[in-house]
Design a protein around this motif. Sequence first.
Motif, PDB file in Angstrom:
ATOM      1  N   ARG A 181      -2.192 -49.845 -76.819  1.00  0.00           N
ATOM      2  CA  ARG A 181      -1.037 -50.137 -77.649  1.00  0.00           C
ATOM      3  C   ARG A 181       0.192 -50.204 -76.751  1.00  0.00           C
ATOM      4  N   THR A 182       1.122 -51.097 -77.079  1.00  0.00           N
ATOM      5  CA  THR A 182       2.305 -51.296 -76.245  1.00  0.00           C
ATOM      6  C   THR A 182       3.445 -50.398 -76.691  1.00  0.00           C
ATOM      7  N   LEU A 183       4.009 -49.682 -75.706  1.00  0.00           N
ATOM      8  CA  LEU A 183       5.225 -48.897 -75.910  1.00  0.00           C
ATOM      9  C   LEU A 183       6.255 -49.384 -74.902  1.00  0.00           C
ATOM     10  N   GLU A 184       7.475 -49.585 -75.345  1.00  0.00           N
ATOM     11  CA  GLU A 184       8.581 -49.903 -74.452  1.00  0.00           C
ATOM     12  C   GLU A 184       9.459 -48.671 -74.360  1.00  0.00           C
ATOM     13  N   LEU A 185       9.818 -48.287 -73.135  1.00  0.00           N
ATOM     14  CA  LEU A 185      10.735 -47.165 -72.945  1.00  0.00           C
ATOM     15  C   LEU A 185      12.013 -47.710 -72.324  1.00  0.00           C
ATOM     16  N   PHE A 186      13.080 -47.720 -73.100  1.00  0.00           N
ATOM     17  CA  PHE A 186      14.401 -48.109 -72.619  1.00  0.00           C
ATOM     18  C   PHE A 186      15.052 -46.849 -72.083  1.00  0.00           C
ATOM     19  N   TYR A 187      15.511 -46.885 -70.819  1.00  0.00           N
ATOM     20  CA  TYR A 187      16.049 -45.678 -70.204  1.00  0.00           C
ATOM     21  C   TYR A 187      17.125 -46.003 -69.178  1.00  0.00           C
ATOM     22  N   ASP A 188      17.908 -44.978 -68.843  1.00  0.00           N
ATOM     23  CA  ASP A 188      18.909 -45.043 -67.783  1.00  0.00           C
ATOM     24  C   ASP A 188      18.771 -43.748 -66.990  1.00  0.00           C
ATOM     25  N   VAL A 189      18.781 -43.839 -65.664  1.00  0.00           N
ATOM     26  CA  VAL A 189      18.609 -42.629 -64.854  1.00  0.00           C
ATOM     27  C   VAL A 189      19.801 -41.685 -64.954  1.00  0.00           C
ATOM     28  N   LEU A 190      20.883 -42.121 -65.559  1.00  0.00           N
ATOM     29  CA  LEU A 190      22.004 -41.221 -65.774  1.00  0.00           C
ATOM     30  C   LEU A 190      21.744 -40.266 -66.943  1.00  0.00           C
ATOM     31  N   SER A 191      20.708 -40.536 -67.704  1.00  0.00           N
ATOM     32  CA  SER A 191      20.381 -39.726 -68.871  1.00  0.00           C
ATOM     33  C   SER A 191      19.261 -38.738 -68.553  1.00  0.00           C
ATOM     34  N   PRO A 192      19.556 -37.430 -68.552  1.00  0.00           N
ATOM     35  CA  PRO A 192      18.484 -36.464 -68.308  1.00  0.00           C
ATOM     36  C   PRO A 192      17.446 -36.481 -69.429  1.00  0.00           C
ATOM     37  N   TYR A 193      17.854 -36.851 -70.627  1.00  0.00           N
ATOM     38  CA  TYR A 193      16.921 -36.945 -71.748  1.00  0.00           C
ATOM     39  C   TYR A 193      15.966 -38.115 -71.550  1.00  0.00           C
ATOM     40  N   SER A 194      16.477 -39.195 -70.944  1.00  0.00           N
ATOM     41  CA  SER A 194      15.605 -40.307 -70.596  1.00  0.00           C
ATOM     42  C   SER A 194      14.558 -39.855 -69.593  1.00  0.00           C
ATOM     43  N   TRP A 195      14.963 -39.002 -68.657  1.00  0.00           N
ATOM     44  CA  TRP A 195      14.039 -38.525 -67.638  1.00  0.00           C
ATOM     45  C   TRP A 195      12.878 -37.770 -68.284  1.00  0.00           C
ATOM     46  N   PHE A 196      13.207 -36.901 -69.225  1.00  0.00           N
ATOM     47  CA  PHE A 196      12.156 -36.146 -69.907  1.00  0.00           C
ATOM     48  C   PHE A 196      11.198 -37.096 -70.623  1.00  0.00           C
ATOM     49  N   GLY A 197      11.743 -38.044 -71.383  1.00  0.00           N
ATOM     50  CA  GLY A 197      10.897 -39.006 -72.089  1.00  0.00           C
ATOM     51  C   GLY A 197      10.043 -39.822 -71.132  1.00  0.00           C
TER      52      GLY A 197
END
Length: 183
Positions: free
Chosen positions: A6-22
């Motif tokens: 199944r396809t998942l897209e993860l939109f993230y920015d390295v400035l976001s620590p919450y993105s890092w966790f995800g």
Amino acid sequence: MGPVPRTLELFYDVLSPYSWFGFEVLCRYKNIWNINLQLRPTLIAGIMKDSGSLSAMRFLTAVNMEHPEMLEKVSRELWMRVWSRDEDISEPQSILAAAEKAGMSTEQAQVLLEEMSTPKVKNKLKETTEAACKYGAFGLPVTVAHLDGQTHMLFGSDRMELLAHLLGEKWMGPVPPAINAKL
């Protein structure tokens, strides 16, 4: 031959620590849950209008375009620099150091540093950021699950248990036993 991922897209920015966790959790679960994880570097400033990570995100966009196999490692190293070691990620030498530490050759990284200011890379980052906004993003990380012809947008890194439920998978915490045994 097993079921189609199944396809998942993860939109993230390295400035976001919450993105890092995800990011880390989904990278750990991508084989356990049989998902095709598409990493989508996104400019949080385009969503929240103020971040300071433009150079890093343009660089990651160039990495994704030219060396997608390096995207996970370079993204992780940029997070390690800014959130674990309190080091810069905006200056070219800092980005170069992160890319090299992630295993990219100096030559490859230098080419990408030059490409990150091209309209091609700038437009791709803008396009990805607009895609996140079209899904309803108001911050990052955003995970978009494409399941049975439907799209589900989940905001935040604290939605992994809900994502597991949507996928019909078991949530085993941020470090699943298969990964924990390797640590």
